[in-house]
Design a protein around this motif. Structure first.
Motif, PDB file in Angstrom:
ATOM      1  N   PRO A  69     -16.343  -8.287  65.245  1.00 51.17           N
ATOM      2  CA  PRO A  69     -17.261  -7.391  65.960  1.00 51.17           C
ATOM      3  C   PRO A  69     -18.634  -8.005  66.145  1.00 51.17           C
ATOM      4  N   ASP A 105     -26.548  -2.338  69.016  1.00 56.35           N
ATOM      5  CA  ASP A 105     -25.882  -1.212  69.666  1.00 56.35           C
ATOM      6  C   ASP A 105     -25.337  -0.261  68.613  1.00 56.35           C
ATOM      7  N   HIS A 106     -25.651   1.023  68.743  1.00 58.88           N
ATOM      8  CA  HIS A 106     -25.182   2.033  67.805  1.00 58.88           C
ATOM      9  C   HIS A 106     -24.425   3.112  68.564  1.00 58.88           C
ATOM     10  N   ASP A 107     -23.664   3.914  67.817  1.00 55.15           N
ATOM     11  CA  ASP A 107     -23.012   5.025  68.482  1.00 55.15           C
ATOM     12  C   ASP A 107     -24.061   6.096  68.795  1.00 55.15           C
ATOM     13  N   ASP A 158     -12.062   4.207  68.027  1.00 55.76           N
ATOM     14  CA  ASP A 158     -12.602   3.813  69.324  1.00 55.76           C
ATOM     15  C   ASP A 158     -11.876   4.606  70.399  1.00 55.76           C
ATOM     16  N   SER A 207     -21.971  -1.526  59.277  1.00 52.36           N
ATOM     17  CA  SER A 207     -21.702  -2.363  60.450  1.00 52.36           C
ATOM     18  C   SER A 207     -21.679  -3.829  60.030  1.00 52.36           C
ATOM     19  N   GLY A 212     -23.742  -7.353  75.343  1.00 50.67           N
ATOM     20  CA  GLY A 212     -23.904  -6.384  74.265  1.00 50.67           C
ATOM     21  C   GLY A 212     -25.093  -6.727  73.388  1.00 50.67           C
ATOM     22  N   ARG A 266     -21.178  -3.576  69.976  1.00 50.21           N
ATOM     23  CA  ARG A 266     -20.023  -2.819  70.455  1.00 50.21           C
ATOM     24  C   ARG A 266     -18.916  -3.724  70.990  1.00 50.21           C
ATOM     25  N   GLN A 267     -19.124  -5.031  70.932  1.00 49.84           N
ATOM     26  CA  GLN A 267     -18.134  -5.964  71.430  1.00 49.84           C
ATOM     27  C   GLN A 267     -17.128  -6.307  70.332  1.00 49.84           C
ATOM     28  N   GLN A 268     -15.895  -6.592  70.741  1.00 50.16           N
ATOM     29  CA  GLN A 268     -14.858  -7.051  69.822  1.00 50.16           C
ATOM     30  C   GLN A 268     -14.304  -8.362  70.372  1.00 50.16           C
TER      31      GLN A 268
END
Length: 739
Positions: free
Chosen positions: A401, A68-70, A352, A83, A64, A404-406
């Protein structure tokens, strides 16, 4: 800058054996604030690279990216949401909170301020004075009001137009207020060879206290001696910095020693600097630039990390918000103790597609663990479509976070930030506490959404999903208000601006699968009689069998604004049987609600029932209701009908320089300026009454008029007659649309 352990001596330790991330003294929560395009996200990426959180390609270990954005952010090429990027440096966990710079997303900014203990104001040296916009100055003043420590980072030094010294001087003048010596640089840029275009790139930083040069030309920081050409500028800037530090020192003898010619040792200066920064009384200015291709350290990133870890306060040094019981009874202040009672707050809510709802939570006291049951309390914003909560709920998985990883975490201790999965009832602003000891935190101030956007479902399939999609949308964003207007029968989303509205509609489409169309917003107009009138309502039908018979005579006269509808019975001799008089009134009021001209409700009239006729067999409740409605329509057909428009009380808060333009603009909107009054240093409140039809886009127009420095509020006052020419034009438009 060195450590700051001496500043924290005597403060409570975390639970024995707690890992570094679980000890409040090893956490820094920092929010990045700045004008759109100032380089906040680029700076976060540079810090992540410098700390080793990402590799030189900007990727994390599992592939990731910190950036990274939506899809909305990728399409619009700007940040639209808060973020969190956690990194570690020198044994300290740093939670970097990147906020949008565009004014429409100030709600995300305020959430970041709530979650942070210090703020980095990012100012571009290449924006020709726009790096410190009016909105940025307002946020600086808000931070000052609550004593939040602040520092300034100057970016875009690679631009040919950039000038660090000029930008730092502008920061001191515009942000320092009455004390510009409290906003001073810690380093001066060192320039490399001049390029053919005449621009000399910045290759290093000269420390004013250490008098050493940090050279970044190789991609790694290396120390060197300053050249003789730097000596005059270094001496001037160093003397001013030392005087600024000493002025904020708690050692009252330090100034006398300095003025007497004594040399103040470096350790004392660094310690006093760190203490002043942590107290929020001194605000250092630094410079930063992204790493060159193939390099690891961007210019100034290590100096910035040293400032954050050494000078910014720990969560132990920043008090928690005031708390009460759910019933409103005040409770003792909380301390940042991992072993204390649980008190956490949801600062952001997102969805999500795979995990469901994710809540970003700041833990102020106690320790939050997965799978435990907590009490959810909140939050007093029913007017915005957010119901109050007072329920128990089970916490889902906890994660940290990164892009986009958790990444799963076992627990979140006081002072830290964490993402919580599957809190289905908790919304932004809600308090999480122990179910045995429920708490409610004082909410932070949210801006009022003042731009109305009326929407309709695009098709039948969208109608079925619209309600659920809207409820989820407003649950994520407390700066948005959902209104089901009973007068205009429109669904209205109240937003902070056009960009805010665009993102909301796009999220409905992409995240919740609901296509909607924006339609013109209608204000709640009214109708009233412009003169007295009389009429007869006759409803007589005979079609075999039981017929319908009802006749009523009425008189209609206008009343003062705000009187509503009065119904008077003056029937004599039983012309209308007593049991049917309420039926006539019901029919009149029903017709008044439907309108008699353009379909707007009729108000401020007195209807007098003077006579009528009935039939012993064919008269009925329904017949007299119909006759009453017919009588009111007949009365309206032969007299002048006035349109009434809603008028709002408006208060506009602006700097004194914009008072004149604001008053002229309000007058041009048919407003009546009631006066002005002081509202703090250099600011005034302009009060006026303005027709609502004229201020539908005022949230956007004021931002342009006052260059982002103005705010306003509005409250409904009353309905007033609309000017005849405007009413005639509106009637023409309505008639044309009905064809």
């Amino acid at each position: 800058m060195g450590g700051a352990s001496d500043r924290r001596e005597g403060q409570p330790e975390a639970a024995g054996g707690a890992p570094a991330a679980g000890r409040p003294e090893n956490v820094r929560n920092v929010v990045l604030v700045g004008h759109s395009g100032s380089g906040k996200t680029t700076l976060v990426e540079a810090l992540a690279l410098a700390t080793g959180a990402v590799n030189r390609a900007g990727r994390v270990e599992d592939g990731g990216s910190v950036s990274d954005h939506d899809e909305i952010e990728q399409r619009q090429q700007r940040s639209v949401q808060l973020s969190l990027v956690p990194v570690e440096w020198d044994g300290i966990k740093i939670n970097l909170l990147d906020t949008p710079g565009y004014a429409d997303f100030v709600g995300e900014l305020r959430a970041g301020l709530r979650a942070a203990d210090a703020a980095l104001f990012v100012v571009s040296a290449a924006q020709d004075g726009e790096g410190i916009g009016g909105a940025t100055r307002l946020v600086w003043e808000e931070c000052a009001a609550v004593g939040m420590p602040r520092a300034v980072v100057v970016t875009h030094l690679e631009s040919a137009r950039a000038g660090f010294e000029e930008t730092a001087a502008r920061c001191a003048a515009e942000l320092g207020g009455d004390d510009p010596d409290a906003v001073l640089p810690l380093y001066l840029p060192v320039h490399g060879p001049r390029a053919p275009d005449g621009h000399a790139p910045v290759t290093g930083l000269a420390g004013l206290l250490s008098q050493r040069v940090h050279d970044y030309s190789s991609g790694e920081r290396a120390e060197a001696e300053p050249g003789p050409e730097l000596a005059p500028a270094l001496a001037r800037a160093r003397n001013r910095l030392i005087e600024g530090i000493i002025a904020e020192s708690e050692d009252e003898t330090l100034m006398d020693r300095y003025l007497g010619g004594a040399e103040i040792d470096l350790g004392t200066l660094v310690t006093d600097l760190e203490r002043a920064v942590a107290r929020g009384t001194f605000h250092p200015v630094l410079a930063a630039a992204p790493a060159a291709e193939g390099a690891r350290h961007g210019l100034g990133t290590l100096e910035l990390l040293e400032l954050i870890t050494g000078g910014f306060p720990t969560p132990l040094e920043r008090g928690a918000p005031p708390v009460t019981s759910p019933d409103g009874d005040p409770l003792p202040p909380l301390s940042c103790d991992p072993r204390g009672p649980l008190a956490a707050e949801v600062v952001k809510t997102s969805s999500d597609p795979y995990v469901g709802r994710i809540s970003l939570v700041r833990v102020f006291s106690g320790t939050l663990r997965p799978d435990e049951t907590v009490h959810v309390s909140g939050h007093g914003m029913e007017d915005r479509g957010h119901e109050d909560h007072d329920v128990d709920e089970r916490v889902g998985a906890l994660s940290s976070p990164f892009g986009r990883q958790q990444r799963p975490v076992p627990a979140a201790s006081a002072g830290d930030l964490v993402c919580v999965a599957r809190l289905t009832r908790a919304e932004t602003g809600d308090t999480l506490s122990g179910k045995e000891r429920p708490l409610l935190m004082e909410p932070w101030r949210m801006p009022d959404p003042l731009l109305p956007v009326a929407i309709e479902a695009h098709g039948k399939a969208d109608e079925d999903k619209l309600s659920l999609g809207l409820s989820r949308l407003v649950a994520e964003d407390p700066t948005m208000r959902l209104e089901q207007n009973p007068d205009t029968r429109q669904v209205v989303l109240w937003c902070l601006g056009e960009a805010h509205a665009d993102v909301a509609l796009e999220r409905l489409r992409s995240r919740y699968g609901v296509q909607v169309d924006a339609v013109p917003h209608r204000v709640a107009l009214r109708e009233t009689f412009g003169e007295s009138a009389t009429a007869r309502g006759r409803h007589v039908k005979q079609s075999g069998g039981h017929g319908q018979f009802a006749i009523c005579d009425i008189e209609v006269e206008p009343l003062p604004v705000g009187s509503g509808i009065e119904f008077v019975d003056r029937v004599v001799g039983g012309a209308v049987p007593r049991q049917f008089i309420p039926s006539v009134e019901k029919g009149v009021r029903a017709q008044a609600a439907r309108g008699v001209g353009l379909g707007y409700p009729v108000v401020d009239i007195r209807v007098t029932l003077s006579d009528g006729k009935a039939h012993s067999v064919d008269s009925s409740d329904a017949a007299f209701q119909t006759a009453g409605a017919l009588a009111l329509r007949e009365a309206a057909s032969g007299c002048r009908i006035h349109l009434l428009e809603p008028v709002s009380e408006v208060g506009v808060l602006v700097p004194d320089a914009y008072v004149g333009p604001v008053m002229s603009d309000l007058s041009a909107r048919r407003g009546r300026v009631l006066g002005t009054e002081p509202a703090g240093p250099g600011r005034s409140l302009v009060r006026a009454e303005v027709p609502e039809i004229e201020i539908g886009r005022y949230a956007v127009d004021l931002r342009s008029l006052a260059h982002g420095t103005g705010r306003f509020h509005r409250h409904y006052a009353r309905h007033e007659p609309m000017p005849a020419a405007l009413a005639a034009k509106l009637r023409e438009q309505e008639e044309y649309a009905a064809r």
